[in-house]
Scaffold this active site. Structure first.
Site, PDB file in Angstrom:
ATOM      1  N   GLU A  85       0.831  -1.209   0.000  1.00  0.00           N
ATOM      2  CA  GLU A  85       0.000   0.000   0.000  1.00  0.00           C
ATOM      3  C   GLU A  85       0.859   1.251   0.000  1.00  0.00           C
ATOM      4  OE1 GLU A  85      -3.667  -0.581  -0.764  1.00  0.00           O
ATOM      5  OE2 GLU A  85      -3.029  -1.889   0.862  1.00  0.00           O
ATOM      6  N   THR A  86       0.412   2.246  -0.751  1.00  0.00           N
ATOM      7  CA  THR A  86       0.935   3.608  -0.672  1.00  0.00           C
ATOM      8  C   THR A  86      -0.233   4.509  -0.320  1.00  0.00           C
ATOM      9  OG1 THR A  86       2.674   3.205  -2.308  1.00  0.00           O
ATOM     10  CG2 THR A  86       2.033   5.491  -1.938  1.00  0.00           C
TER      11      THR A  86
END
Length: 267
Positions: free
Chosen positions: A46-47
């Protein structure tokens, strides 16, 4: 343009364990296409992108494949960044769907207030069981938001030993972001263990998944008759969290995160 960035390991107090996430502090919103390309560049599960607003930070989550509506480890990482870089011990993040997630600094750890989701009985195709290497399960449940299947099996060692065929798993079911496989603990350290596979939305196996525990907490609370539980996600990196069911719809998740890298993204 320069964007301040952080890389953290979440649901752990040790670097290079738990679930890694990238946090990008934005002055203004970026296009969806650019946020997706940045997430592909970081290539982490995830970003998260933060934009400061009056009283809260807008937050959006992107895996390398697609935008994700809710992510626990990226929220925990974002709170760690806020508490480490600013004079604050409480912060609220607002997701793209309008869900408010408030996080608190509690000693050396962080407590997040998250929603709690119920499940309904479901069927599992034989193709999915075969892809997971399972012949039988104790129970199968489905949650439509977040869209996940939950499979309980017997034996923590069996859970840890799963080696799914991810190509077959992806083909075996549609309409979900991932499948949780969980087993009741056989030790005193934790109440239950789990693993999360998500070839539909993020990759093969997510190291530690806060969103999955918004489903797991309700399931195991009902089954064990407990509102306070300790959980461990038994991926190769592994991670822990303390869970407290505070109502039929709310959950407190307590754990930690470690900043392992800071820098600037040059666009």
């Amino acid at each position: 343009m320069k964007i301040k960035t952080f890389t953290l390991d979440a649901f752990t107090d040790q670097p290079f364990t738990g679930n890694p996430a990238a946090i990008c502090l934005l002055k203004d919103e970026l296009s969806d296409a650019l946020m997706q390309r940045i997430a592909q560049e970081f290539n982490l599960s995830e970003t998260a992108y933060l934009v400061k607003n009056e009283g809260y930070y807008a937050i959006r989550y992107f895996s390398p494949i697609k935008e994700i509506p809710l992510c626990g480890h990226a929220t925990l990482s974002a709170a760690k960044v806020m508490f480490s870089t600013k004079q604050m011990d409480e912060v609220t993040f607002r997701t793209a769907s309008g869900l408010d997630l408030t996080c608190y600094k509690v000693g050396h750890e962080i407590m997040m207030k998250f929603p709690l989701y119920d499940t309904v009985t479901a069927d599992t195709p034989d193709e999915m069981l075969a892809a997971l290497g399972l012949e039988e399960v104790v129970a199968v449940r489905r949650c439509d938001n977040p869209a996940m299947l939950l499979l309980e099996i017997e034996g923590v060692d069996r859970l840890k030993g799963l080696t799914p065929d991810f190509v077959a798993l992806l083909k075996s079911y549609t309409g979900i972001n991932g499948v949780i496989v969980t087993a009741q603990s056989e030790d005193e350290d934790y109440d239950f263990y789990s693993r999360f596979f998500w070839p539909w939305a993020g990759g093969e196996e997510d190291p530690v998944t806060g969103a999955a525990h918004t489903i797991l907490a309700k399931y195991w609370s009902d089954k064990l008759g407990k509102t306070d539980m300790r959980a461990y996600q038994a991926s190769a990196r592994g991670g822990y969290m303390q869970l407290k069911v505070t109502s039929d719809t709310t959950l407190e998740i307590t754990s930690n995160a470690v900043i392992v890298h800071t820098g600037e993204l040059l666009l």
